[in-house]
Design a protein around this motif. Structure first.
Motif, PDB file in Angstrom:
ATOM      1  N   ASN A 142      26.577  43.627  46.461  1.00  0.00           N
ATOM      2  CA  ASN A 142      27.166  44.494  45.433  1.00  0.00           C
ATOM      3  C   ASN A 142      26.711  45.936  45.603  1.00  0.00           C
ATOM      4  O   ASN A 142      27.503  46.873  45.449  1.00  0.00           O
ATOM      5  N   THR A 143      25.458  46.124  45.928  1.00  0.00           N
ATOM      6  CA  THR A 143      24.927  47.466  46.126  1.00  0.00           C
ATOM      7  C   THR A 143      25.617  48.144  47.312  1.00  0.00           C
ATOM      8  O   THR A 143      26.011  49.306  47.232  1.00  0.00           O
ATOM      9  N   GLU A 144      25.796  47.412  48.387  1.00  0.00           N
ATOM     10  CA  GLU A 144      26.484  47.969  49.559  1.00  0.00           C
ATOM     11  C   GLU A 144      27.922  48.339  49.217  1.00  0.00           C
ATOM     12  O   GLU A 144      28.418  49.390  49.637  1.00  0.00           O
ATOM     13  N   SER A 145      28.591  47.475  48.451  1.00  0.00           N
ATOM     14  CA  SER A 145      29.982  47.761  48.056  1.00  0.00           C
ATOM     15  C   SER A 145      30.053  49.039  47.223  1.00  0.00           C
ATOM     16  O   SER A 145      30.935  49.878  47.437  1.00  0.00           O
ATOM     17  N   VAL A 146      29.140  49.188  46.290  1.00  0.00           N
ATOM     18  CA  VAL A 146      29.135  50.384  45.444  1.00  0.00           C
ATOM     19  C   VAL A 146      28.834  51.623  46.276  1.00  0.00           C
ATOM     20  O   VAL A 146      29.455  52.671  46.094  1.00  0.00           O
ATOM     21  N   HIS A 197      34.129  62.519  37.322  1.00  0.00           N
ATOM     22  CA  HIS A 197      33.682  61.619  36.255  1.00  0.00           C
ATOM     23  C   HIS A 197      33.461  60.212  36.816  1.00  0.00           C
ATOM     24  O   HIS A 197      32.449  59.572  36.541  1.00  0.00           O
ATOM     25  N   GLN A 198      34.407  59.740  37.631  1.00  0.00           N
ATOM     26  CA  GLN A 198      34.269  58.418  38.238  1.00  0.00           C
ATOM     27  C   GLN A 198      33.067  58.364  39.170  1.00  0.00           C
ATOM     28  O   GLN A 198      32.357  57.359  39.216  1.00  0.00           O
ATOM     29  N   LEU A 210      29.988  55.831  39.017  1.00  0.00           N
ATOM     30  CA  LEU A 210      29.559  55.022  40.172  1.00  0.00           C
ATOM     31  C   LEU A 210      28.088  55.267  40.499  1.00  0.00           C
ATOM     32  O   LEU A 210      27.351  54.330  40.824  1.00  0.00           O
ATOM     33  N   GLU A 211      27.667  56.515  40.413  1.00  0.00           N
ATOM     34  CA  GLU A 211      26.267  56.821  40.688  1.00  0.00           C
ATOM     35  C   GLU A 211      25.363  56.154  39.653  1.00  0.00           C
ATOM     36  O   GLU A 211      24.296  55.640  39.992  1.00  0.00           O
TER      37      GLU A 211
END
Length: 162
Positions: free
Chosen positions: A113-117, A51-52, A56-57
């Motif tokens: 932020n994108t790299e972190s995600v 679910h997480q 995240l996706e």
């Protein structure tokens, strides 16, 4: 006289074998229950992690859409600002530079932020794979213990425990 002793000993042996079978079956049942509980917990964790990962996706998709939209807006804004700057005095150029700097800073934050995600999604995928492995191992252990319990039950019913 000897027959009576032999008969008593055989009776005691049967009683002891039955007790032993009951003890083994009880121990195996307890171990089986623990494995099933562990498996249920792992499956719960797996579901939560899946679910997480979906969340995240979705967040990553939204960030990518936002990044693409920002890049489009940046290009559009640069064109408009350039056109207006070329048409105005040099004093107006300072605000264009500031706007461009703000856009570049925003774009940089968005990339970070994108790299972190993406890193978090990778970590979660590894954790999911580990939980899946643990779940499969738990299921195999449960199946093995169930088979052993069945064998002991068969032996107990047949009265041929060793």
């Amino acid at each position: 006289m000897m027959c009576i002793v032999v008969t008593k000993l055989e009776g005691e042996r049967c009683a002891l074998e039955t007790q032993l079978a009951n003890v083994k079956a009880g121990t195996l049942s307890s171990t089986l229950q623990k494995q099933e509980e562990k498996n249920r917990r792992l499956m719960g964790k797996l579901a939560a992690m899946e679910h997480q990962q979906q969340q995240l996706e979705q967040m990553l998709k939204e960030l990518m859409d936002s990044k693409n939209n920002l890049a489009y807006e940046k290009g559009k804004l640069q064109l408009c600002e350039l056109e207006s700057w070329l048409g105005v005095s040099h004093q107006g150029g300072g605000s264009v530079a500031q706007t461009l700097e703000n856009i570049l800073a925003s774009h940089s934050r968005l990339q970070h932020n994108t790299e972190s995600v993406q890193k978090e999604v990778g970590r979660r995928e590894q954790e999911l794979a580990s939980l899946r492995r643990d779940g499969l191992q738990g299921q195999r252990a449960i199946q093995r213990l169930q088979a052993e319990v069945e064998k002991l039950k068969e032996k107990l019913n047949a009265g041929t425990l060793a």
